[in-house]
Design a protein around this motif. Sequence first.
Motif, PDB file in Angstrom:
ATOM      1  N   GLU A 110     -27.361  -5.441  49.367  1.00  0.00           N
ATOM      2  CA  GLU A 110     -28.374  -4.935  48.629  1.00  0.00           C
ATOM      3  C   GLU A 110     -28.833  -3.627  49.316  1.00  0.00           C
ATOM      4  N   ARG A 111     -28.537  -3.500  50.587  1.00  0.00           N
ATOM      5  CA  ARG A 111     -29.049  -2.237  51.211  1.00  0.00           C
ATOM      6  C   ARG A 111     -28.131  -1.060  50.564  1.00  0.00           C
ATOM      7  N   VAL A 112     -26.693  -1.232  50.455  1.00  0.00           N
ATOM      8  CA  VAL A 112     -25.726  -0.223  49.795  1.00  0.00           C
ATOM      9  C   VAL A 112     -26.221   0.065  48.630  1.00  0.00           C
ATOM     10  N   ARG A 113     -26.363  -1.050  47.599  1.00  0.00           N
ATOM     11  CA  ARG A 113     -26.733  -1.019  46.117  1.00  0.00           C
ATOM     12  C   ARG A 113     -27.936  -0.103  46.186  1.00  0.00           C
ATOM     13  N   SER A 114     -29.146  -0.407  46.870  1.00  0.00           N
ATOM     14  CA  SER A 114     -30.368   0.445  46.988  1.00  0.00           C
ATOM     15  C   SER A 114     -29.958   1.921  47.259  1.00  0.00           C
ATOM     16  N   ALA A 115     -29.398   2.249  48.335  1.00  0.00           N
ATOM     17  CA  ALA A 115     -29.142   3.487  48.600  1.00  0.00           C
ATOM     18  C   ALA A 115     -28.332   4.216  47.553  1.00  0.00           C
ATOM     19  N   TRP A 116     -27.487   3.735  46.901  1.00  0.00           N
ATOM     20  CA  TRP A 116     -26.528   4.365  45.805  1.00  0.00           C
ATOM     21  C   TRP A 116     -27.548   4.588  44.568  1.00  0.00           C
ATOM     22  N   MET A 117     -28.161   3.560  44.158  1.00  0.00           N
ATOM     23  CA  MET A 117     -28.968   3.695  43.020  1.00  0.00           C
ATOM     24  C   MET A 117     -29.807   4.689  43.337  1.00  0.00           C
ATOM     25  N   THR A 118     -30.729   4.845  44.456  1.00  0.00           N
ATOM     26  CA  THR A 118     -31.624   5.913  44.842  1.00  0.00           C
ATOM     27  C   THR A 118     -30.968   7.431  44.771  1.00  0.00           C
ATOM     28  N   ALA A 119     -29.994   7.445  45.430  1.00  0.00           N
ATOM     29  CA  ALA A 119     -29.145   8.675  45.340  1.00  0.00           C
ATOM     30  C   ALA A 119     -28.840   9.219  43.753  1.00  0.00           C
ATOM     31  N   ILE A 120     -28.438   8.142  42.990  1.00  0.00           N
ATOM     32  CA  ILE A 120     -28.174   8.417  41.732  1.00  0.00           C
ATOM     33  C   ILE A 120     -29.524   8.952  41.105  1.00  0.00           C
ATOM     34  N   ALA A 121     -30.373   7.982  41.110  1.00  0.00           N
ATOM     35  CA  ALA A 121     -31.830   8.324  40.434  1.00  0.00           C
ATOM     36  C   ALA A 121     -32.549   9.760  40.859  1.00  0.00           C
ATOM     37  N   HIS A 122     -32.287  10.176  42.023  1.00  0.00           N
ATOM     38  CA  HIS A 122     -33.117  11.164  42.552  1.00  0.00           C
ATOM     39  C   HIS A 122     -31.999  12.373  42.666  1.00  0.00           C
ATOM     40  N   GLY A 123     -30.824  12.484  42.619  1.00  0.00           N
ATOM     41  CA  GLY A 123     -29.798  13.351  42.512  1.00  0.00           C
ATOM     42  C   GLY A 123     -29.562  13.839  44.079  1.00  0.00           C
ATOM     43  N   SER A 124     -29.699  12.914  45.157  1.00  0.00           N
ATOM     44  CA  SER A 124     -29.963  13.396  46.396  1.00  0.00           C
ATOM     45  C   SER A 124     -28.522  12.657  47.100  1.00  0.00           C
ATOM     46  N   HIS A 125     -28.465  13.158  48.380  1.00  0.00           N
ATOM     47  CA  HIS A 125     -27.132  13.007  48.912  1.00  0.00           C
ATOM     48  C   HIS A 125     -27.264  11.394  49.304  1.00  0.00           C
ATOM     49  N   TYR A 126     -26.101  10.987  49.534  1.00  0.00           N
ATOM     50  CA  TYR A 126     -25.743   9.467  49.571  1.00  0.00           C
ATOM     51  C   TYR A 126     -25.060   9.318  51.138  1.00  0.00           C
ATOM     52  N   ASN A 127     -25.854   8.507  51.937  1.00  0.00           N
ATOM     53  CA  ASN A 127     -25.014   8.415  53.535  1.00  0.00           C
ATOM     54  C   ASN A 127     -25.473   6.943  53.888  1.00  0.00           C
ATOM     55  N   THR A 128     -24.486   6.188  53.919  1.00  0.00           N
ATOM     56  CA  THR A 128     -24.777   4.859  54.767  1.00  0.00           C
ATOM     57  C   THR A 128     -23.634   4.196  55.090  1.00  0.00           C
ATOM     58  N   ASP A 129     -23.962   3.218  56.086  1.00  0.00           N
ATOM     59  CA  ASP A 129     -22.765   2.435  56.847  1.00  0.00           C
ATOM     60  C   ASP A 129     -22.511   1.005  56.282  1.00  0.00           C
ATOM     61  N   TYR A 130     -21.623   0.309  56.123  1.00  0.00           N
ATOM     62  CA  TYR A 130     -21.657  -1.044  55.652  1.00  0.00           C
ATOM     63  C   TYR A 130     -20.065  -1.501  56.079  1.00  0.00           C
ATOM     64  N   ARG A 131     -20.116  -2.664  56.353  1.00  0.00           N
ATOM     65  CA  ARG A 131     -19.035  -3.624  56.326  1.00  0.00           C
ATOM     66  C   ARG A 131     -18.086  -3.735  55.180  1.00  0.00           C
ATOM     67  N   LEU A 132     -16.829  -3.656  55.291  1.00  0.00           N
ATOM     68  CA  LEU A 132     -16.026  -3.658  54.117  1.00  0.00           C
ATOM     69  C   LEU A 132     -14.786  -4.392  54.446  1.00  0.00           C
ATOM     70  N   ARG A 133     -14.661  -5.376  53.324  1.00  0.00           N
ATOM     71  CA  ARG A 133     -13.564  -6.233  53.324  1.00  0.00           C
ATOM     72  C   ARG A 133     -12.478  -5.147  53.153  1.00  0.00           C
ATOM     73  N   CYS A 134     -11.294  -5.229  53.900  1.00  0.00           N
ATOM     74  CA  CYS A 134     -10.252  -4.470  53.683  1.00  0.00           C
ATOM     75  C   CYS A 134      -9.219  -5.602  52.957  1.00  0.00           C
ATOM     76  N   ALA A 135      -7.957  -4.916  52.607  1.00  0.00           N
ATOM     77  CA  ALA A 135      -6.778  -5.598  52.072  1.00  0.00           C
ATOM     78  C   ALA A 135      -6.338  -6.689  53.005  1.00  0.00           C
ATOM     79  N   ASP A 136      -6.494  -6.739  54.005  1.00  0.00           N
ATOM     80  CA  ASP A 136      -5.915  -7.721  55.055  1.00  0.00           C
ATOM     81  C   ASP A 136      -6.911  -8.701  55.342  1.00  0.00           C
ATOM     82  N   GLY A 137      -8.045  -8.625  54.643  1.00  0.00           N
ATOM     83  CA  GLY A 137      -9.155  -9.800  54.801  1.00  0.00           C
ATOM     84  C   GLY A 137     -10.004  -9.566  55.686  1.00  0.00           C
ATOM     85  N   VAL A 138     -10.001  -8.526  56.554  1.00  0.00           N
ATOM     86  CA  VAL A 138     -10.691  -8.232  57.641  1.00  0.00           C
ATOM     87  C   VAL A 138     -11.968  -7.359  57.449  1.00  0.00           C
ATOM     88  N   TYR A 139     -13.074  -7.807  57.693  1.00  0.00           N
ATOM     89  CA  TYR A 139     -14.158  -6.811  57.577  1.00  0.00           C
ATOM     90  C   TYR A 139     -14.169  -5.499  58.736  1.00  0.00           C
TER      91      TYR A 139
END
Length: 221
Positions: free
Chosen positions: A61-90
């Motif tokens: 939800e935090r990532v979605r909010s950050a991306w949608m806010t950047a799109i809406a305002h035309g501002s820079h996007y910068n956020t950290d998150y855990r990502l599930r990689c191809a090997d299944g590890v976050y």
Amino acid sequence: MENLYTSQLLELLVETSAVTWAVGADGYIVDIPEWAALTGQSVEDIKGEGWMNAIHGEDLERVRSAWMTAIAHGSHYNTDYRLRCADGVYRWFNARGMPIVNVEGTIQKWIGVVLPIAGLNRFRQPAAASSGTTAPYVDITPGALRAARAMLGWSASKLADMADVSISTIRRIEEADERNSTRSTTARKLIASLAQQPLTLIASAEGVIEGVSRRTKMGQG
């Protein structure tokens, strides 16, 4: 010389990134081959907001909010998150991007990178947030402030009233570069007003609020 130095920095950034990306002005994802290779998602999986399905549920939800806010305002996007990689590890990554505009100021596309973060995750979620105690927090980024206001459905005027600051102050902070610091007295007022709301404030190890998420009914982030 300065242009050469900037070019070298950009080359280094690209070399150390896990993903480089470019999308249309509307932010709609069509195909990012490097993201597909990193996450194991297919082209169809990635389309639209499908790429977010590889992000850890607690960060989504935090990532979605950050991306949608950047799109809406035309501002820079910068956020950290855990990502599930191809090997299944976050694993933790930092994603950042910026709009490319034409001479009229119209956004033509977005470009960015996804960088791996070494070591432990940099976010903490102090339990004090739900009680209104703001001691762990020292500042809030423009992106996090915009995201918080969007989640609460508050206008700039509403936030100004709640925090007892001027509307011009709110606008100045939200339009500032992410690296600029908020004055400590103003930051305390803003954080105190947000800490009373149904939000989880997500801070860096230095106590700078860099993201927000909506708190559940049970008071969890």
